[in-house]
Motif scaffolding. Sequence first.
Motif, mmCIF file in Angstrom:
data_model
loop_
_atom_site.group_PDB
_atom_site.id
_atom_site.type_symbol
_atom_site.label_atom_id
_atom_site.label_comp_id
_atom_site.label_asym_id
_atom_site.label_seq_id
_atom_site.Cartn_x
_atom_site.Cartn_y
_atom_site.Cartn_z
ATOM 1 N N ALA A 1 0.870 1.922 48.700
ATOM 2 C CA ALA A 1 0.578 0.768 49.559
ATOM 3 C C ALA A 1 1.855 -0.015 49.824
ATOM 4 N N PRO A 2 2.157 -0.316 51.100
ATOM 5 C CA PRO A 2 3.323 -1.166 51.386
ATOM 6 C C PRO A 2 3.072 -2.593 50.886
ATOM 7 N N ILE A 3 4.120 -3.239 50.402
ATOM 8 C CA ILE A 3 4.036 -4.611 49.910
ATOM 9 C C ILE A 3 4.744 -5.510 50.918
ATOM 10 N N GLU A 4 3.991 -6.412 51.551
ATOM 11 C CA GLU A 4 4.575 -7.331 52.527
ATOM 12 C C GLU A 4 4.877 -8.660 51.840
ATOM 13 N N ALA A 5 6.149 -9.013 51.816
ATOM 14 C CA ALA A 5 6.583 -10.247 51.160
ATOM 15 C C ALA A 5 6.466 -11.430 52.112
ATOM 16 N N ILE A 6 5.772 -12.466 51.668
ATOM 17 C CA ILE A 6 5.569 -13.676 52.450
ATOM 18 C C ILE A 6 6.516 -14.761 51.931
ATOM 19 N N PRO A 7 7.185 -15.524 52.806
ATOM 20 C CA PRO A 7 8.063 -16.602 52.319
ATOM 21 C C PRO A 7 7.359 -17.470 51.278
ATOM 22 N N SER A 8 8.100 -17.871 50.234
ATOM 23 C CA SER A 8 7.468 -18.560 49.119
ATOM 24 C C SER A 8 8.397 -19.616 48.525
ATOM 25 N N LEU A 9 7.807 -20.471 47.694
ATOM 26 C CA LEU A 9 8.539 -21.484 46.942
ATOM 27 C C LEU A 9 8.222 -21.308 45.463
ATOM 28 N N ALA A 10 9.152 -21.706 44.609
ATOM 29 C CA ALA A 10 8.923 -21.613 43.161
ATOM 30 C C ALA A 10 7.963 -22.707 42.730
ATOM 31 N N LEU A 11 7.067 -22.380 41.815
ATOM 32 C CA LEU A 11 6.134 -23.349 41.266
ATOM 33 C C LEU A 11 6.860 -24.205 40.234
ATOM 34 N N PRO A 12 6.786 -25.541 40.336
ATOM 35 C CA PRO A 12 7.473 -26.404 39.369
ATOM 36 C C PRO A 12 7.067 -26.062 37.933
#
Length: 648
Positions: free
Chosen positions: A52-63
């Motif tokens: 299965a291809p993995i599509e990376a979505i823009p993200s932020l680090a959780l505090p």
Amino acid sequence: MRVAIVTESFLPHMNGVTGSVLQILRHLERHGHDAHVIAPAANGMPQDMHGAPIEAIPSLALPGYRNVRVGTSPASRLAVSLRRFRPDVVHLASPFALGWRGALAAERLEVASVAAYQTDVAAYTERYRVAATTGIAQTHIARLHRRATLTLAPSSDSARQLEHLGVDRIRRWGRGVDAERFQPARRDESLRARWGGEVVIGYVGRLAPEKQVEDLVALRSLPGARLVIVGDGPSRARLQAMLPDAVFLGHLDGDALATAVASFDVFVHPGESETFGQTLQEAHASGVPVVATGRGGPLDLVRMGIDGWLYRPGDLDDLRMRVADLAGDARKRRAFGEAGHDAVQERSWDSVCGRLLEHFDEARTLKRVDTSLRARRSIRPETPLPVVPARWQRYIALGDSLTEGLCDPAPDGALRGWADRLALLLASRGGLHYANLAIRSKRVADVCGPQLDRALQLRPDLVSVLIGANDLVKHRVDIPALAAELERAIVRLRATGATVVLVTPFLPGRRAAAIYTARFAAFATALGGIAARTGSVLIDTDLHPALREREHWGEDLVHLSSSGHRFLAYRAGEILGVPHAEALGALDASLHEQIDIGTGLWWSRHALPWVWRRLHGRAAGDGRVAKHDDYVYLGRSTAQRGVPARRG
């Protein structure tokens, strides 16, 4: 079957959610199904997994969790991805942030969605002492799972939690256990010797406030016992100071984790917010008896007096007594361990994932039914459709600037908002008496006070209510209190026999508006409950994500443009059964164009005047009166008509 998986967590961050997704992918590949994963981007994320291809979505680090990422893409981005993959079903793994957008995207594409409830986020907010957000988290969870076609609860306790929040279509779906990896044969006596102690009491999990690992202080100085803690997290330094005699192994996985668990004599689990408790299953598979809190997922996994003990939540003396009972009785430990090992042998991931595919098939069937119902009723299936008269004669609109019609001028300069346009649609069926009591800057208290009083005097048979945005953007807001006040007003209107249309407040699709998303979601969920209890019509604007697009917002970026007012009016017309409302809306839209302004004009015309009013304690609606405080007649003749007597 083509399965899209939208997950809040994925590799390289390994946790219960990631582990479940990996097992699902392995099962789908083994049985010839196609999969596609959408997950928050992180360094070290693979490009594909189990075919299965993995599509990376823009993200932020959780505090507090540098390695945990939160996806930030809008629903429209996910909709594009899903449309390209063409899934038969969308699986939402432990949905909250990215999963919410995945649910909206699936709804938009008319694709079945299955939401797996895996993390009690509301309990986490309470444990982190941000109780003000706990209610918001609960209502957001409820709203999200009601949006999904089907919800999977991992335990009877979590199913009850969801039912209490008003979620229906709940099915039980637990987690599998890797019995080949976790087994008694992995017990390592040399490892136990390095740890020291006659009896090893072990814990596996994150070292964070919601896991309540600090409760293990109750086990200090237990005769002959050594406490071994596997895991890492923001609380590690504090816990090491609290438990100086414990062995901290840090994060382990794979065979190293399995060996450590099998080498325990007693497995202890103090967390009260577990929806399931995967580590408990792994301990049982390893032949280790369990002592866990008597709340949440452990209630289904631990059989009292057979394979472990459940202690009273929060009672640390009871925790110590239960652990001491097993620590001092090797024969009981062996009996409990064997019983636990036998119990999990039928919970293989293959059988658990097989049941998941059955749930996928059921969701697809339910989605077809939902789509058919919506086509016939033009209303969201879970919203009760009230008894609708053949034709309304007296319509009153209540609300604030959105209903007043700001940023929607007519050729003569007068405002004509969505409610005015809806009134014209309704009048096309034979004439209508119409009043618009909405005034800019007003709040729930104004609708439930002066506007309600005037509406009751005019004795309408149809009332629309769009209110709450001005309350929700305040520095502090009590959403349950707002909802309760509004519900009392709706009850009074419904008692007169009037049909009430509740419209959920909405935000523009701008990054700056995102800070209010949780509040608006919580209030919208509360409106859904009000509509269900009072028999009102609910227009859930989240079902129409196009409303957030720039073309539908005015030059101030706060109010709807003429295009937006037309869009909302025609959606309301569809729900109220106005013939050909959708076709009329498409024709109307083709005859108009949106006019935009530059950033400089926006600041001078709108932003700075708003700031000035706030600094001086003023509002745009101060001193204004409703544009139609009494009925005007809309029909073939523009002359004022007398208000018809109300039918008994």
